[in-house]
Design a protein around this motif. Structure first.
Motif, PDB file in Angstrom:
ATOM      1  N   ALA A 104     -11.351 -10.647   3.010  1.00  9.28           N
ATOM      2  CA  ALA A 104      -9.783 -11.319   4.051  1.00  9.28           C
ATOM      3  C   ALA A 104      -8.935 -10.926   4.108  1.00  9.28           C
ATOM      4  O   ALA A 104      -8.611 -10.450   2.336  1.00  9.28           O
ATOM      5  N   ASN A 105      -7.752 -10.197   4.353  1.00  6.18           N
ATOM      6  CA  ASN A 105      -6.312 -10.571   3.954  1.00  6.18           C
ATOM      7  C   ASN A 105      -5.609 -11.003   4.646  1.00  6.18           C
ATOM      8  O   ASN A 105      -6.227 -12.005   6.133  1.00  6.18           O
ATOM      9  N   PRO A 106      -4.801 -11.776   4.652  1.00 13.12           N
ATOM     10  CA  PRO A 106      -3.678 -12.704   5.456  1.00 13.12           C
ATOM     11  C   PRO A 106      -3.263 -12.428   7.142  1.00 13.12           C
ATOM     12  O   PRO A 106      -3.527 -13.336   8.239  1.00 13.12           O
ATOM     13  N   LEU A 107      -3.658 -11.309   6.912  1.00 14.07           N
ATOM     14  CA  LEU A 107      -2.936 -10.444   8.474  1.00 14.07           C
ATOM     15  C   LEU A 107      -4.079 -10.547   9.468  1.00 14.07           C
ATOM     16  O   LEU A 107      -4.368 -10.522  10.713  1.00 14.07           O
ATOM     17  N   CYS A 108      -5.694 -10.770   9.012  1.00 18.13           N
ATOM     18  CA  CYS A 108      -6.969 -10.701   9.574  1.00 18.13           C
ATOM     19  C   CYS A 108      -6.848 -12.091  11.084  1.00 18.13           C
ATOM     20  O   CYS A 108      -7.266 -12.264  11.550  1.00 18.13           O
ATOM     21  N   LEU A 112       0.881  -1.016  -0.058  1.00 19.19           N
ATOM     22  CA  LEU A 112      -0.070  -0.032   0.107  1.00 19.19           C
ATOM     23  C   LEU A 112       0.886   1.412   0.101  1.00 19.19           C
ATOM     24  O   LEU A 112       0.564   2.354   0.484  1.00 19.19           O
ATOM     25  N   GLU A 113       2.275   1.274  -0.402  1.00 15.90           N
ATOM     26  CA  GLU A 113       3.477   2.450   0.035  1.00 15.90           C
ATOM     27  C   GLU A 113       3.010   3.369  -1.119  1.00 15.90           C
ATOM     28  O   GLU A 113       2.964   4.101  -0.316  1.00 15.90           O
ATOM     29  N   PRO A 114       2.388   3.109  -2.477  1.00  9.02           N
ATOM     30  CA  PRO A 114       2.354   4.476  -3.211  1.00  9.02           C
ATOM     31  C   PRO A 114       0.520   5.476  -2.360  1.00  9.02           C
ATOM     32  O   PRO A 114       0.132   6.867  -2.417  1.00  9.02           O
ATOM     33  N   GLN A 138       3.816  -4.056   9.119  1.00  8.63           N
ATOM     34  CA  GLN A 138       4.787  -3.170   8.915  1.00  8.63           C
ATOM     35  C   GLN A 138       3.981  -3.145   7.141  1.00  8.63           C
ATOM     36  O   GLN A 138       4.079  -1.656   6.677  1.00  8.63           O
ATOM     37  N   GLN A 139       3.199  -3.499   6.718  1.00  9.00           N
ATOM     38  CA  GLN A 139       2.631  -3.184   5.930  1.00  9.00           C
ATOM     39  C   GLN A 139       2.272  -1.912   5.552  1.00  9.00           C
ATOM     40  O   GLN A 139       1.285  -1.572   4.533  1.00  9.00           O
ATOM     41  N   LEU A 140       0.949  -2.112   6.638  1.00  4.84           N
ATOM     42  CA  LEU A 140       0.288  -0.760   7.006  1.00  4.84           C
ATOM     43  C   LEU A 140       1.214   1.088   7.454  1.00  4.84           C
ATOM     44  O   LEU A 140      -0.179   1.100   6.987  1.00  4.84           O
ATOM     45  N   ARG A 141       2.484   1.189   7.548  1.00  7.61           N
ATOM     46  CA  ARG A 141       3.056   1.576   8.464  1.00  7.61           C
ATOM     47  C   ARG A 141       3.259   2.959   7.762  1.00  7.61           C
ATOM     48  O   ARG A 141       3.575   4.113   8.059  1.00  7.61           O
ATOM     49  N   LEU A 167      -4.326  -2.331  15.373  1.00  9.68           N
ATOM     50  CA  LEU A 167      -4.778  -1.412  14.512  1.00  9.68           C
ATOM     51  C   LEU A 167      -4.630  -0.006  15.381  1.00  9.68           C
ATOM     52  O   LEU A 167      -4.578   1.162  14.440  1.00  9.68           O
ATOM     53  N   ALA A 168      -5.737  -0.207  15.866  1.00  6.71           N
ATOM     54  CA  ALA A 168      -6.464   0.580  16.739  1.00  6.71           C
ATOM     55  C   ALA A 168      -5.194   1.657  17.316  1.00  6.71           C
ATOM     56  O   ALA A 168      -4.646   3.077  17.879  1.00  6.71           O
ATOM     57  N   ASP A 169      -4.726   0.853  17.930  1.00 11.00           N
ATOM     58  CA  ASP A 169      -2.977   1.508  18.250  1.00 11.00           C
ATOM     59  C   ASP A 169      -2.184   2.549  17.301  1.00 11.00           C
ATOM     60  O   ASP A 169      -1.387   3.162  17.620  1.00 11.00           O
ATOM     61  N   MET A 170      -1.706   1.196  16.321  1.00 10.96           N
ATOM     62  CA  MET A 170      -0.901   2.289  15.520  1.00 10.96           C
ATOM     63  C   MET A 170      -1.871   3.850  14.604  1.00 10.96           C
ATOM     64  O   MET A 170      -1.202   3.916  14.330  1.00 10.96           O
ATOM     65  N   PHE A 171      -2.834   3.180  14.256  1.00  9.12           N
ATOM     66  CA  PHE A 171      -4.115   4.816  14.136  1.00  9.12           C
ATOM     67  C   PHE A 171      -5.119   4.623  14.892  1.00  9.12           C
ATOM     68  O   PHE A 171      -6.147   4.340  15.321  1.00  9.12           O
TER      69      PHE A 171
END
Length: 276
Positions: free
Chosen positions: A147-151, A100-102, A123-126, A160-164
């Motif tokens: 879903a995604n593998p992360l789920c 999701l970098e872009p 890490q891919q969401l940072r 996620l709540a802590d990161m965002f």
């Protein structure tokens, strides 16, 4: 000769398979046909759901795009989206996205749906942590079975709540804002009532002093928030004003023409009247 002919047929079949694997590329012609707009800069909303798109092509030229639905395609690379500085709502569900970098450059992004992709780690969401306006993030959609593998990781929503910390909704469930505050209020009320029973029992023995009642919500909680007008509405108001002005101008010209005709007719001599 037969072997040579068979080789050519095999090559053609391989080329056709490669073209199918490559998928559809977004072109100016596709965008104009889908929206009816002549200039890519004029496109504000765009829905390209389930079109077999694999390459975003010239999508980055839609500089004023605010709402974009690319769900149900075969997209893996998001490079052109980095140029969409006005993008507020993006649906990328059911694609092949791993990076999701872009999207880290889409500073106006408020809602992002990437359910049904290949995001496998936090890490891919940072790259999205710098998006200060991001309020809704969806990685999982139980109703659509996406879903995604992360789920699969335990307590990923809490991470996620802590990161965002600015998120108000994760996977469609409120984590902050008015809806969640009411839910938390009910929980706090239940807890206080439960403790109140014990406090009442203890008050008779004088073991616990009575507590001062506190307001449930802040004084400004129920005050209406000023409405936000998007650029889409602003453009609609502008176009309506221009059309209204043109109508007034046409009405004025018609009145002038009618007045001139009346004056011309009133100035003509009556053929039935004779002056001696």
């Amino acid at each position: 000769m037969e072997g040579h002919g068979e080789a050519e047929v095999e090559e053609e079949e391989e080329e056709e398979e490669e073209e199918e694997e490559e998928g559809v590329r977004i072109t100016p012609q596709l965008l104009k046909a889908s929206t009816g707009e002549f200039a890519l800069e004029s496109i504000l909303l765009l829905k390209l759901r389930g079109r077999g798109i694999a390459h975003l092509g010239c999508l980055g030229d839609c500089a004023n795009l605010e709402w974009l639905d690319l769900s149900g395609n075969a997209i893996a690379q998001l490079g052109p989206l980095a140029a969409l500085k006005s993008l507020a709502v993006l649906n990328l569900s059911r694609n092949r996205v791993a990076s999701l970098e872009p999207l880290g450059s889409c500073h106006n992004l408020q809602s992002l749906n990437v359910a049904g992709n290949l995001v496998s780690s936090l890490q891919q969401l940072r790259c999205l942590t710098g998006l200060r306006r991001l309020e809704s993030l969806r990685l999982r959609d139980p109703l659509a079975r996406l879903a995604n593998p992360l789920c699969a990781a335990p307590a990923y929503r809490a991470a996620l709540a802590d990161m965002f910390p600015g998120l108000k909704a994760i996977d469609g469930e409120r984590v902050s804002g008015r809806g969640s505050e009411l839910y938390q209020l009910c929980r706090d009320l239940d807890s206080s009532l439960g403790r109140g029973g014990g406090a009442g029992a203890g008050a008779g023995t004088g073991t616990e002093p009575p507590r001062t009642a506190q307001p449930w919500v802040e004084a400004s909680f129920w005050e209406p928030r000023p409405p936000r007008r998007s650029s889409i509405m602003e453009e609609a108001y502008k176009q309506f004003g221009e059309v209204l002005q043109e109508c007034r101008e046409l009405s004025r010209r018609a009145d002038d023409t009618i007045a001139q005709a009346e004056r011309a007719l009133s100035g003509r001599p009556d053929p039935n009247s004779f002056v001696f």
